[in-house]
Scaffold this motif. Structure first.
Motif, PDB file in Angstrom:
ATOM      1  N   ASN B  48       0.809  -1.232   0.000  1.00 53.60           N
ATOM      2  CA  ASN B  48       0.000   0.000   0.000  1.00 53.60           C
ATOM      3  C   ASN B  48       0.837   1.275   0.000  1.00 53.60           C
ATOM      4  N   GLN B  70       0.795   8.343  -5.726  1.00 56.29           N
ATOM      5  CA  GLN B  70      -0.414   9.043  -5.278  1.00 56.29           C
ATOM      6  C   GLN B  70      -1.653   8.467  -5.976  1.00 56.29           C
ATOM      7  N   LYS B  73      -2.392   5.081  -4.537  1.00 54.27           N
ATOM      8  CA  LYS B  73      -2.998   5.167  -3.198  1.00 54.27           C
ATOM      9  C   LYS B  73      -4.501   5.431  -3.284  1.00 54.27           C
ATOM     10  N   GLN B  74      -4.905   6.109  -4.334  1.00 59.35           N
ATOM     11  CA  GLN B  74      -6.327   6.397  -4.537  1.00 59.35           C
ATOM     12  C   GLN B  74      -7.136   5.103  -4.715  1.00 59.35           C
ATOM     13  N   ILE B  78      -6.845   1.132   3.790  1.00 66.18           N
ATOM     14  CA  ILE B  78      -6.295   0.224   4.800  1.00 66.18           C
ATOM     15  C   ILE B  78      -7.047   0.352   6.117  1.00 66.18           C
ATOM     16  N   SER B  79      -7.211  -0.764   6.784  1.00 67.34           N
ATOM     17  CA  SER B  79      -7.664  -0.736   8.170  1.00 67.34           C
ATOM     18  C   SER B  79      -6.499  -1.277   9.003  1.00 67.34           C
ATOM     19  N   GLU B  93     -18.770  11.821  11.150  1.00 68.74           N
ATOM     20  CA  GLU B  93     -17.674  12.729  10.777  1.00 68.74           C
ATOM     21  C   GLU B  93     -16.407  11.962  10.394  1.00 68.74           C
ATOM     22  N   PHE B  97     -14.828  12.317   6.807  1.00 68.25           N
ATOM     23  CA  PHE B  97     -13.439  12.806   6.754  1.00 68.25           C
ATOM     24  C   PHE B  97     -12.611  11.961   5.779  1.00 68.25           C
ATOM     25  N   ILE B  98     -12.709  10.638   5.925  1.00 72.92           N
ATOM     26  CA  ILE B  98     -11.924   9.760   5.042  1.00 72.92           C
ATOM     27  C   ILE B  98     -12.431   9.861   3.598  1.00 72.92           C
ATOM     28  N   LYS B 100     -13.732  12.374   2.160  1.00 73.13           N
ATOM     29  CA  LYS B 100     -13.295  13.656   1.573  1.00 73.13           C
ATOM     30  C   LYS B 100     -11.822  13.647   1.208  1.00 73.13           C
ATOM     31  N   ILE B 101     -10.974  13.040   2.053  1.00 69.72           N
ATOM     32  CA  ILE B 101      -9.545  13.060   1.704  1.00 69.72           C
ATOM     33  C   ILE B 101      -9.243  12.117   0.521  1.00 69.72           C
ATOM     34  N   TYR B 102     -10.217  11.260   0.200  1.00 69.33           N
ATOM     35  CA  TYR B 102     -10.081  10.437  -1.016  1.00 69.33           C
ATOM     36  C   TYR B 102     -10.808  11.101  -2.194  1.00 69.33           C
ATOM     37  N   GLY B 103     -11.196  12.360  -2.019  1.00 69.41           N
ATOM     38  CA  GLY B 103     -11.677  13.144  -3.158  1.00 69.41           C
ATOM     39  C   GLY B 103     -13.176  13.314  -3.283  1.00 69.41           C
ATOM     40  N   MET B 145     -14.253   2.850   7.591  1.00 68.04           N
ATOM     41  CA  MET B 145     -13.447   3.963   7.066  1.00 68.04           C
ATOM     42  C   MET B 145     -12.542   3.485   5.926  1.00 68.04           C
ATOM     43  N   ALA B 146     -12.151   2.208   5.997  1.00 64.09           N
ATOM     44  CA  ALA B 146     -11.316   1.655   4.920  1.00 64.09           C
ATOM     45  C   ALA B 146     -12.146   1.375   3.669  1.00 64.09           C
TER      46      ALA B 146
END
Lengths: 241, 242
Positions: B48, B70, B73-74, B78-79, B93, B97-98, B100-103, B145-146
């Motif tokens: 990963n 990068q 990674k998209q 991972i958990s 939230e 949050f996760i 959103k950081i993945y786009g 989240m993963a």
């Protein structure tokens, strides 16, 4: 955009820890009122509000070091940062994410102390705007220290280091007493560190001595660049280790 | 398909992963087993992008992940072994949050968060701060989240570690529901979990892959009654399969 989402998460994490906030905002106010009361009973002018307020605000910034250091240390200690390292976030996103949420907290600290100081006799005028900008720049130095500590140490260790750091900030910055009273090697050491320069720059801004701001502020900015640079370098190394 | 082509990871003189080659098919539930220090966590970290191999390459659908890390990674999520959640954020939230950081944008993140909460039975705790959840629910949230980024490849590092029997079984059912939707790479010490969930198993020992196949094949090949016996046999003999 990812960096802003990360910054938003970090801000929530800090603002939802009420105990830290009580200390971060409350202690500077208590000290401000305490020293003002002491001044009223002194025969000479040691804690004039115009000198005291900028010093206390700079001292209050040491809590930004605690907030940023604890947050980063905690993230490193848990597996959350590992999860984020595996995400598409880049090094720039981490820098913005940890730095940005601290600035509104710094601004709030400044404004709260300004308002409290105005009740204690500080005149808020155009110089206060200059002082606010100077103080915001100074706050980045303290955030940088936090990021460096958080990169190097666990959240528990950051707590211990903060106890030392806050004392260094207090005693080597000329906030509580004029360094001329001691002079000699002590004063030389103080002027080798950035804290007294931060207080000098803030006091000059409050007093309207704008020509005196830059010499002190440049030292603070220089230290900020170096400390932040080291923190970023170590953090990047940790991402790949 | 994920291909590991002769990857090696050395820390100074110490070789942790030794010329490992492996292919994992799209949509497969693959379990990577090994005793502590066998090199499975380092292998996962290289897969990963958390660590770079000393030599060798890892490809997803024929493209090296290191050519654009990068972008790679998209495609993954991972958990981690320890529950990785933001403690002062609510369940919703954390998920948003996760996402959103993945786009994902705000609306998409909210929609996906609702889907995940439903799938992982977390809807009634939507507004609870993550730190107030029980260990089992925190682990569920961590896995959700993963999954929220809808990865092509999800890495689950000991997802049921420390959970009670009921919580483990609940999580198994959720993971069984995810089978086929994405490639899942699982590391665990619970061999019953592997028998229940995995399509195929790889067993590592001293940085090398020493057994590979589905559980029935492995039991037949080594003439053993259980996967545990296979595991003990191959890790004792240190036979190198690949």
């Amino acid at each position: 955009m990812s960096s802003l989402n990360f910054a938003s998460r970090n801000q929530k994490e800090i603002l939802r820890d009420p105990l830290s906030l009580v200390f971060g905002f409350g202690l500077p106010l208590v000290l401000l009122f305490l020293f003002s009361i002491m001044q009223q009973n002194m025969p000479y002018e040691l804690f004039q509000i115009k000198q005291l307020a900028p010093g206390i605000i700079v001292f209050g910034f040491s809590f930004l070091t605690l907030f940023s250091g604890m947050l980063l240390g905690k993230d490193r200690g848990s597996s959350l940062l590992m999860r984020l390292f595996a995400s598409p976030l880049g090094a720039r996103d981490y820098l913005i994410g940890y730095l940005l949420p601290m600035l509104p907290i710094a601004l709030l600290q400044i404004v709260v102390c300004f308002i409290a100081s105005s009740f204690l006799g500080l005149t808020l005028d155009a110089n206060s705007i200059v002082a606010l900008i100077v103080l915001l720049l100074i706050s980045v130095l303290f955030i940088s220290f936090g990021l460096l500590f958080g990169t190097l140490f666990t959240d528990k260790q950051v707590g211990g280091i903060f106890a030392l750091f806050v004392n260094i900030t207090a005693f080597l910055s000329g906030i509580w007493f004029s360094l001329d009273l001691i002079g000699g090697t002590f004063k030389t050491i103080c002027y080798l560190l950035p804290f007294v320069h931060a207080v000098d720059a803030a006091q000059s801004a409050f007093s309207g001595n704008h020509q005196d701001i830059w010499a002190s502020l440049l030292v603070v900015i220089g230290y900020t660049v170096v400390i932040m640079g080291i923190a970023i370098m170590i953090f990047r190394k940790r991402i790949h280790s | 398909m994920i291909e590991l082509n002769g990857i090696t990871k050395a820390f100074g003189e110490r070789v942790v992963v030794n010329h490992l080659s492996l292919k994992i098919n799209k949509g497969e539930f693959f379990a990577l087993l090994g005793a502590n220090g066998a090199g499975k966590t380092t292998t996962i970290k290289m897969m990963n992008g958390l660590q770079l191999p000393t030599s060798g390459d890892i490809k997803i659908d024929g493209k090296s992940i290191y050519s654009n890390l990068q972008d790679a990674k998209q495609l993954m999520n991972i958990s981690p072994q320890e529950t990785a959640i933001a403690p002062n954020l609510s369940v919703k939230e954390n998920l948003e949050f996760i996402a959103k950081i993945y786009g994902c944008d705000k609306k998409e993140a909210a929609t996906r968060a609702c889907e995940m909460m439903k799938q992982f039975s977390l809807t009634d705790r939507s507004k609870s701060k993550a730190k107030t959840l029980s260990g089992g629910l925190q682990r569920r949230l961590s896995i959700a989240m993963a999954m929220i980024s809808k990865p092509q490849i999800a890495f689950l590092d000991e997802p049921t570690l420390g959970l009670d029997v009921r919580a483990r079984r609940d999580l198994w059912n959720i993971l069984l529901g995810l089978k086929g939707q994405m490639t899942i790479i699982l590391t665990t010490h619970y061999l019953d979990e592997v028998e229940e969930l995995a399509d195929r198993v790889g067993i590592m020992n001293h940085g090398k892959l020493c057994a590979l196949g589905n559980t029935i094949e492995l039991k037949e090949k080594y003439n053993k009654r259980s996967l545990e016996e296979v595991f003990l046999f191959v890790t004792e003999e240190m036979e190198v399969f690949v």
